[in-house]
Scaffold this motif. Sequence first.
Motif, short mmCIF file in Angstrom:
data_model
loop_
_atom_site.label_atom_id
_atom_site.label_comp_id
_atom_site.label_asym_id
_atom_site.label_seq_id
_atom_site.Cartn_x
_atom_site.Cartn_y
_atom_site.Cartn_z
N LEU A 61 0.81 -1.23 0.00
CA LEU A 61 0.00 0.00 0.00
C LEU A 61 0.84 1.27 0.00
O LEU A 61 0.47 2.27 -0.62
CB LEU A 61 -0.92 0.02 1.23
CG LEU A 61 -2.21 -0.78 1.19
CD1 LEU A 61 -2.90 -0.71 2.55
CD2 LEU A 61 -3.14 -0.26 0.13
N ALA A 109 0.55 5.20 -2.04
CA ALA A 109 0.06 6.30 -1.20
C ALA A 109 1.12 7.39 -1.07
O ALA A 109 0.81 8.59 -1.17
CB ALA A 109 -0.31 5.77 0.18
N LYS A 123 1.36 9.44 -4.32
CA LYS A 123 0.21 10.34 -4.45
C LYS A 123 0.39 11.55 -3.52
O LYS A 123 0.17 12.70 -3.90
CB LYS A 123 -1.05 9.56 -4.06
CG LYS A 123 -2.35 10.21 -4.48
CD LYS A 123 -3.48 9.25 -4.17
CE LYS A 123 -4.81 9.78 -4.63
NZ LYS A 123 -5.90 8.86 -4.33
N TRP A 139 -5.08 12.76 -0.89
CA TRP A 139 -4.07 11.86 -0.33
C TRP A 139 -4.48 11.29 1.04
O TRP A 139 -4.03 10.21 1.42
CB TRP A 139 -2.72 12.57 -0.21
CG TRP A 139 -2.74 13.82 0.63
CD1 TRP A 139 -2.97 15.09 0.19
CD2 TRP A 139 -2.53 13.92 2.04
NE1 TRP A 139 -2.93 15.97 1.24
CE2 TRP A 139 -2.65 15.28 2.38
CE3 TRP A 139 -2.24 13.01 3.05
CZ2 TRP A 139 -2.50 15.74 3.69
CZ3 TRP A 139 -2.09 13.45 4.35
CH2 TRP A 139 -2.22 14.82 4.66
N ASP A 184 -5.79 7.63 1.55
CA ASP A 184 -4.83 6.61 1.12
C ASP A 184 -3.64 6.50 2.07
O ASP A 184 -3.11 5.43 2.30
CB ASP A 184 -4.31 6.93 -0.29
CG ASP A 184 -5.37 6.67 -1.33
OD1 ASP A 184 -6.28 5.89 -1.05
OD2 ASP A 184 -5.29 7.26 -2.42
N ARG A 186 -9.62 4.30 7.19
CA ARG A 186 -10.26 5.18 6.20
C ARG A 186 -11.35 6.02 6.89
O ARG A 186 -11.52 7.19 6.59
CB ARG A 186 -10.85 4.38 5.05
CG ARG A 186 -9.79 3.90 4.06
CD ARG A 186 -10.42 3.23 2.86
NE ARG A 186 -10.90 4.19 1.87
CZ ARG A 186 -10.13 4.75 0.94
NH1 ARG A 186 -8.86 4.44 0.86
NH2 ARG A 186 -10.63 5.59 0.08
N ARG A 226 -2.85 -0.02 -8.40
CA ARG A 226 -3.98 -0.35 -7.53
C ARG A 226 -4.54 -1.73 -7.82
O ARG A 226 -4.93 -2.45 -6.94
CB ARG A 226 -5.07 0.72 -7.66
CG ARG A 226 -6.17 0.53 -6.67
CD ARG A 226 -6.80 1.80 -6.23
NE ARG A 226 -5.94 2.58 -5.35
CZ ARG A 226 -6.36 3.64 -4.67
NH1 ARG A 226 -7.57 4.04 -4.76
NH2 ARG A 226 -5.53 4.30 -3.90
#
Lengths: 486, 215
Positions: free
Chosen positions: A157, A161, A164, A232, A235, A302, B211
Amino acid sequence: MTVYSLLPLLALVTPFFTGALCLFTYPFDFLESFFRKIEKIVLLLGTGLTLLIILLMVPYILTDQILETPAFSLRADSLNMVGAIGTALIFFLASIYNVRAERGGRLKPSLYNFFILLFLICMLGLLFSYDLFGIFLFVELTIGVSIVLVIHAPGKLSPEAAFKYLIITAISALFVLLAVLMVFVITRNSNILAILDNSAPLLENPRLIMLIVICFVIGLGADIGLVPFHGWVPDVLPASTPIINVFFTAEPIALVLTLYKLIYPFYTTYPSQTLIWILLGIGFISVVFGALLAYPQRDFYRMFAYCSIEEFGHMILPLALFTPLGLTAGQFYIVNVSLMKAGLVACLGSVFINAGTRNMDSLGGLVGKMRTTALSYIICALSIAGVPPLSGFYAKLLIYTAIYEFMLQKNGIFTSVLTVMFLACMSIVSLVYLIRSFHAIFLGEPVGTFKDLREVPFLMYLPTIIISGLALLLGIQPDILLSIAG
Amino acid sequence: MEIAVLVSLTISVFFTALGSLSLTSKRTIIFLALQAASIGFVELMYCLINLIIGLHMEALIDFLATFIEWFTCAVVIPLIIYWGIRRTEDIFEQPIVDGKKAIVLSIALAILCLIIGELSSSAIPESLETLPFVAFMFASSCILMIYRKDPPKILAGLNMAENAFYPLLAESPLNLIPFMLALMVFVNIVGVFITIEAYREYGTTLISKWRWIEQ
C-alpha cells in the motif's frame, strides 16, 4: 513585551542534535548494532527534552512576554505556544507508544529516529518561524519527511500512497513558494511582522493580495488535507504504520496555525469579506464531506481519515472569522482535537497490531480482551464528538459561540442559529459513526479468530490513558489551555 | 523586460511545452535539463559579466551561488531522475499530440506566451513582469504531471514546475539558495526512492496498474 531568548531556537536545536546523533550511527555497523538497543530510549529522550524546553517557555507567555530569537526570525507568543505544547506532547506520547508498537520497516532504526525528530523540528519551525522563506523551507521539508515516514511502512500500500502524497503536496508547496516570492518581490521583506508594519506596497495591488492569499490557502490547504485538496488523506492513513499515524496527528496543529499566521497580515492590510467566505466555505465543505464519507467506511483507518477531514474543516472555521474569540476557540479546538485523534489512532493502532485487520466487519467483542484500550477509545471518541463533560464539548461550545456571534453581527439571527444548528447536526453524525465503530470493534460477540487476544503492553496503552485523562481534565478545567492561548 | 531575458523565457516555455509532449521518460528528462539550462542561463551570464568587470568578493559569491543553482537544476536533478529510470524502466507513452505536430504546437505556445507577456505587462507591477511566463510554464508542467502515468515523467514535470519560478527566485536572498537546493535534491531522491520501491513491489512503474496489483 518582547524578550530576547534562545529558548525557541533551543526547542529546534534539541531534536536536531538528537536526530543527528542517530544519523551518525547509520554508516557504522558496530554503532548500528549498539544503537538498536537504545534507539527507542533516544527518541523518547529527544521528544521529552523538547517538551521540557517548550514547557519552560510557558511562564513567560503567561506573563504576556514574547520570546524572540531575532537572528532566526523565531518567536514564541500566545499565538503559537498552545500549538507548540500540543505538538511536543503528542510527539512525546507517541514516542512512549513507539517503544512497543514499532516493529521495523523500510528504514533502519537510526534513519527512522532521525526522520521522526526532523518531523518534530519541522512542526516547531512552522509554529515559531515568522520569516516567509523560513516557513516555505519548513513546509517543503515537512512534505519530504512525511513522505519518507509513509514509505517506511512495509507492504504494497505504501509506495502508491506515498507517491500520491508526494505529487499533491509538492505541487501545493509550489503555490506557497509562488505566494512567498510575490510578497518578497513586492515588499522586499520576508518577515511577517515587518510586512504588517509596512504594508503600503501591498495595498497598491489589492487583487494581488487576494491572489497571494489564495496561493497560501491552496498550498497549505493541500498539506492539511482540506477539501478539495484532500485526495491523499484516505490513502496515506491506511498505508502508514500505526505509530506513524499517531505522529501525523500533530501535523495539522502546525499547518493550520501557520496558515492563519500567513493570511492574517493580508487580512489586516486588506480586510476582504470574500476571503472570510472562501475560508468558511472550505471549512463547511470539509466538515460535510468528511462526516458523510466517514459514516459508510468499513476500514477503520479510512473512517479515521474522513473523520480527520471533518475535523480540519472545524479547525478552519473559527480561525476564518479573524476575531479574538475565533482565534482562542481555534487554538483550543486544534490542540484538543489533535490530542484526541492521537488517542483514537493509538487505540486503533493497538487493535490493528493485535488483530491484524482494519476491517470493522471482521472485528468484534474486543472489549473483554482489551478493556483499557476500549475505554480510552470511547473517551477520545466522545470528546471528538463534543459530549460533555469532556474537553471536546468545551472546544465545540467555543467554536459555536464564535461563529454565532460573527454570523449574528453580519447576517442576523436566522442565519446564525441555522449555522450553529447545522454544525451541531454534523457533530451528531460524527458521534454516530464513532459510536458505531466502537460497537463494531469492541462490542458484540467475540469473533472466533480473536478469542486468544490479550490487552496490548502497558507502554502502548499508557499514552491513551494520559490522553483520556486530559480529555476529562480539560473538560472540567479548560482554563489550563485557554490562559496560555490568551 | 530586457530582450535577453525575454528570449531566454520564450525558449524555456518552448522546452517546457516539448517536455510535456515527449514520448519517453528519457526525452522528458532531456527537455527538463534544457528548460532549466535556458531559464537560468541569462542570470548566470549576468553574474559572470559582473564578476569579470567587478572582480570583487560579493560578485564571486553571487556567481558561485547562481552557478550552483543552475548546475543543480540543469544537471544534478535530471541525473537523479535518470538514475531512477536506470533502476526501473523507461515507459513509452503516446501523448495527446506527437511528432512534428508537437514541435509546431510548442513553438505556437511559446509565441502565444510571448504575446500575452507583452500585452499583460501594463496590468501587473513591473517587479512581477515575468509572471505570465512563470504561470504558463507552471501550467504546462502541471498538465504533464496530471495526464502522464509513470513516476519519472511526473517527477520531471514537478521539477519543470519548480524551475518555472526561477525568474522570481533569482531575486530571493542569497543565504536561502543552499537550503532550497538541498530540499529540491532531497525531494527528488525521495521521489526516486518511492519509484524504485514501487517497481520492486508491483513490477511496473505504470501508476494505473498499481492499484489493481494491490487488489
